[in-house]
Design a protein around this motif. Structure first.
Motif, PDB file in Angstrom:
ATOM      1  N   CYS A   1      41.377  27.968   9.616  1.00  0.00           N
ATOM      2  CA  CYS A   1      39.998  28.143  10.065  1.00  0.00           C
ATOM      3  C   CYS A   1      39.562  29.591   9.878  1.00  0.00           C
ATOM      4  N   GLY A   2      38.272  29.801  10.030  1.00  0.00           N
ATOM      5  CA  GLY A   2      37.734  31.142  10.139  1.00  0.00           C
ATOM      6  C   GLY A   2      37.515  31.439  11.604  1.00  0.00           C
ATOM      7  N   ALA A   3      37.724  32.683  12.026  1.00  0.00           N
ATOM      8  CA  ALA A   3      37.612  33.020  13.445  1.00  0.00           C
ATOM      9  C   ALA A   3      36.815  34.301  13.637  1.00  0.00           C
ATOM     10  N   ALA A   4      36.019  34.321  14.690  1.00  0.00           N
ATOM     11  CA  ALA A   4      35.217  35.497  15.007  1.00  0.00           C
ATOM     12  C   ALA A   4      35.045  35.576  16.522  1.00  0.00           C
ATOM     13  N   THR A   5      34.450  36.675  16.974  1.00  0.00           N
ATOM     14  CA  THR A   5      34.227  36.884  18.399  1.00  0.00           C
ATOM     15  C   THR A   5      32.780  37.264  18.650  1.00  0.00           C
ATOM     16  N   SER A   6      32.183  36.638  19.659  1.00  0.00           N
ATOM     17  CA  SER A   6      30.852  37.043  20.110  1.00  0.00           C
ATOM     18  C   SER A   6      31.040  37.946  21.326  1.00  0.00           C
ATOM     19  N   PHE A   7      30.921  39.247  21.119  1.00  0.00           N
ATOM     20  CA  PHE A   7      31.094  40.183  22.226  1.00  0.00           C
ATOM     21  C   PHE A   7      29.870  40.206  23.139  1.00  0.00           C
ATOM     22  N   GLU A   8      28.767  39.647  22.664  1.00  0.00           N
ATOM     23  CA  GLU A   8      27.544  39.602  23.468  1.00  0.00           C
ATOM     24  C   GLU A   8      27.480  38.376  24.366  1.00  0.00           C
ATOM     25  N   GLY A   9      28.513  37.548  24.326  1.00  0.00           N
ATOM     26  CA  GLY A   9      28.501  36.334  25.117  1.00  0.00           C
ATOM     27  C   GLY A   9      27.811  35.199  24.400  1.00  0.00           C
ATOM     28  N   LEU A  10      27.186  34.303  25.151  1.00  0.00           N
ATOM     29  CA  LEU A  10      26.578  33.115  24.564  1.00  0.00           C
ATOM     30  C   LEU A  10      25.428  33.443  23.621  1.00  0.00           C
ATOM     31  N   ILE A  11      24.733  34.537  23.846  1.00  0.00           N
ATOM     32  CA  ILE A  11      23.594  34.869  23.001  1.00  0.00           C
ATOM     33  C   ILE A  11      24.019  35.171  21.563  1.00  0.00           C
ATOM     34  N   GLY A  12      25.234  35.642  21.380  1.00  0.00           N
ATOM     35  CA  GLY A  12      25.712  35.960  20.032  1.00  0.00           C
ATOM     36  C   GLY A  12      26.588  34.877  19.434  1.00  0.00           C
ATOM     37  N   LEU A  13      26.671  33.730  20.123  1.00  0.00           N
ATOM     38  CA  LEU A  13      27.595  32.683  19.682  1.00  0.00           C
ATOM     39  C   LEU A  13      27.217  32.109  18.325  1.00  0.00           C
ATOM     40  N   ALA A  14      25.941  31.841  18.108  1.00  0.00           N
ATOM     41  CA  ALA A  14      25.517  31.248  16.833  1.00  0.00           C
ATOM     42  C   ALA A  14      25.804  32.188  15.669  1.00  0.00           C
ATOM     43  N   ALA A  15      25.548  33.483  15.864  1.00  0.00           N
ATOM     44  CA  ALA A  15      25.812  34.459  14.792  1.00  0.00           C
ATOM     45  C   ALA A  15      27.309  34.546  14.504  1.00  0.00           C
ATOM     46  N   ALA A  16      28.118  34.571  15.565  1.00  0.00           N
ATOM     47  CA  ALA A  16      29.572  34.605  15.372  1.00  0.00           C
ATOM     48  C   ALA A  16      30.043  33.330  14.687  1.00  0.00           C
ATOM     49  N   GLY A  17      29.388  32.214  14.991  1.00  0.00           N
ATOM     50  CA  GLY A  17      29.740  30.958  14.341  1.00  0.00           C
ATOM     51  C   GLY A  17      29.471  30.985  12.853  1.00  0.00           C
ATOM     52  N   ARG A  18      28.369  31.619  12.458  1.00  0.00           N
ATOM     53  CA  ARG A  18      28.066  31.722  11.019  1.00  0.00           C
ATOM     54  C   ARG A  18      29.121  32.562  10.303  1.00  0.00           C
ATOM     55  N   ILE A  19      29.586  33.609  10.970  1.00  0.00           N
ATOM     56  CA  ILE A  19      30.641  34.444  10.370  1.00  0.00           C
ATOM     57  C   ILE A  19      31.924  33.633  10.232  1.00  0.00           C
ATOM     58  N   ALA A  20      32.280  32.913  11.302  1.00  0.00           N
ATOM     59  CA  ALA A  20      33.508  32.107  11.262  1.00  0.00           C
ATOM     60  C   ALA A  20      33.423  31.041  10.181  1.00  0.00           C
ATOM     61  N   ALA A  21      32.245  30.423  10.017  1.00  0.00           N
ATOM     62  CA  ALA A  21      32.081  29.392   8.991  1.00  0.00           C
ATOM     63  C   ALA A  21      32.226  29.983   7.591  1.00  0.00           C
ATOM     64  N   ALA A  22      31.635  31.155   7.386  1.00  0.00           N
ATOM     65  CA  ALA A  22      31.764  31.808   6.076  1.00  0.00           C
ATOM     66  C   ALA A  22      33.216  32.150   5.780  1.00  0.00           C
ATOM     67  N   LEU A  23      33.927  32.622   6.781  1.00  0.00           N
ATOM     68  CA  LEU A  23      35.342  32.947   6.595  1.00  0.00           C
ATOM     69  C   LEU A  23      36.166  31.699   6.307  1.00  0.00           C
ATOM     70  N   SER A  24      35.807  30.594   6.957  1.00  0.00           N
ATOM     71  CA  SER A  24      36.567  29.361   6.735  1.00  0.00           C
ATOM     72  C   SER A  24      36.437  28.876   5.299  1.00  0.00           C
ATOM     73  N   GLU A  25      35.290  29.125   4.677  1.00  0.00           N
ATOM     74  CA  GLU A  25      35.095  28.732   3.282  1.00  0.00           C
ATOM     75  C   GLU A  25      35.896  29.610   2.326  1.00  0.00           C
ATOM     76  N   LEU A  26      36.179  30.841   2.753  1.00  0.00           N
ATOM     77  CA  LEU A  26      36.868  31.798   1.882  1.00  0.00           C
ATOM     78  C   LEU A  26      38.372  31.802   2.100  1.00  0.00           C
ATOM     79  N   ARG A  27      38.829  31.085   3.112  1.00  0.00           N
ATOM     80  CA  ARG A  27      40.262  31.064   3.413  1.00  0.00           C
ATOM     81  C   ARG A  27      41.016  30.306   2.323  1.00  0.00           C
TER      82      ARG A  27
END
Length: 393
Positions: free
Chosen positions: A262-288
């Protein structure tokens, strides 16, 4: 309550049947004592000693349960009231959150209460009759318990489906435009008992590994609570990560997730940054790739992210670099230069690079000079080294 005598079957010509109906009818005046006994026994079950089941509910259930059982015993063909009451009871106890084991234990208490009372009102001459009818009394109580348990389980399934539906509505809102609204995040945090402002880890999995991720989230003994979200072909899992530190390293992973690609990321801003962190994790998962050990985070995957983004807008660093090298070097030399540049970029130290590649440090220096001569990139200058790292992903 009056227990009606059965008018069906051989009762009119069978003295034993007549006596049985007489005994069942005689239990009518014993109902208050049986109901008191039932309540006293039930509250000794630990789960019933809590406010889960209100006292008035417990007493009314004691009254009704014994009555419907006696009705079923008095008329073998009249099971409807028993089953209807069992269905309602199982549904109600499920909604009240009573454990199934406690419910079944309480229902089965009807047998010793009814049987003990029958023995107390019978005569020695009834011994054979009671022996013959013991199995019938147990069967009626067992059918009652089975119907109650079945209704309980059906209600729990329905409740789980309702909870899953509400849960997914909350989660979908977080990943959509509504996730920017403070009230949406506050409702989610309150509903699921999490700190909405604390960091969250998130992993994104491509098919077919999503099935493994779902199995992990469904484990009853999962120590870290995982929330799932499906968006097109990507399955997301996110979890509270209160001890996350501000870095691009992989977030602290729940047990078992470290083995899922999988791709993994962290939202340090809490729930408000979850969607953005999810996009990063998804992009990483495609490149793994299969060569990656465990989840791919930004710390290891940033060159691939940069490469993919540049390539998407028409910047082909890799093609330009390959063209320069191919015009001046053999394939075996290109591979050695590539290996040396990437190793040096990860260590930043000539001696460490030499040790990892089993070369003399002068060999490493010569290769780096050769690379600069051919490409114009001095990898000892961080800004220039990044070009090569991103080009090769």
């Amino acid at each position: 309550m009056h227990i009606p005598l059965s008018s069906s079957g051989p009762g009119r010509d069978d003295p034993q049947e007549d006596r049985w109906q007489e005994l069942i009818s005689s239990l009518d005046k014993e109902l208050p004592h049986m109901q008191e006994d039932f309540v006293a026994r039930v509250i000794s079950i630990p789960e019933y000693s809590t406010p889960t089941v209100p006292s008035d509910d417990l007493h009314s259930t004691a009254d009704a349960s014994i009555e419907v059982i006696l009705q079923a015993l008095a008329s073998r063909n009249e099971y409807s009231p028993l089953l209807e009451f069992a269905t309602a009871l199982g549904h109600r106890r499920a909604r009240q959150g009573l454990p199934a084991e406690a419910l079944v234990s309480a229902v089965r208490l009807n047998f010793p209460i009814i049987w003990t009372t029958l023995l107390s009102i019978s005569t020695p001459e009834d011994a054979v009759l009671l022996t013959e009818r013991a199995e019938e009394v147990w069967r009626v109580v067992d059918d009652y318990a089975t119907a109650t348990h079945s209704s309980y389980l059906a209600a729990r399934v329905s409740m789980a489906q309702e909870e899953a539906s509400v849960r997914q509505e909350f989660i979908s809102a977080l990943f959509g435009s509504q996730g920017r609204l403070p009230e949406i995040r506050e409702r989610f945090a309150k509903a699921f008992g999490v700190d909405g402002s604390a960091p969250f880890g998130i992993a994104a999995v491509q098919e077919p590994a999503s099935a493994t991720l779902r199995q992990l989230a469904a484990r009853p003994n999962q120590s870290t609570r995982l929330f799932l979200h499906q968006l097109e072909d990507v399955t997301y899992a996110f979890w509270p990560a209160p001890h996350a530190v501000q870095s691009n390293a992989a977030p602290s992973l729940p047990p078992g997730l470290e083995n899922i690609p999988c791709g993994a990321a962290t939202s340090f801003e809490g729930l408000i940054g979850l969607a953005a962190a999810g996009r990063i994790a998804a992009a990483l998962s495609e490149l793994r790739t299969d060569n990656d050990d465990g989840p791919l985070a930004v710390a290891a995957g940033w060159p691939r992210l940069a490469h993919a983004r540049l390539h998407s807008i028409g910047v082909d660093l890799a093609g330009d670099l390959q063209q320069q090298l191919s015009a001046n070097c053999r394939e075996d030399e290109i591979e050695r230069l590539r290996e040396t540049v990437l190793c040096y970029s990860s260590t930043g130290n000539v001696n460490d690079t030499a040790a990892q590649l089993y070369c003399h440090r002068n060999t490493i220096l010569n290769r780096l000079r050769r690379f600069k001569q051919v490409t114009g990139i001095d990898v000892m200058v961080p800004g220039q080294a990044a070009r090569a790292v991103v080009a090769w992903g």
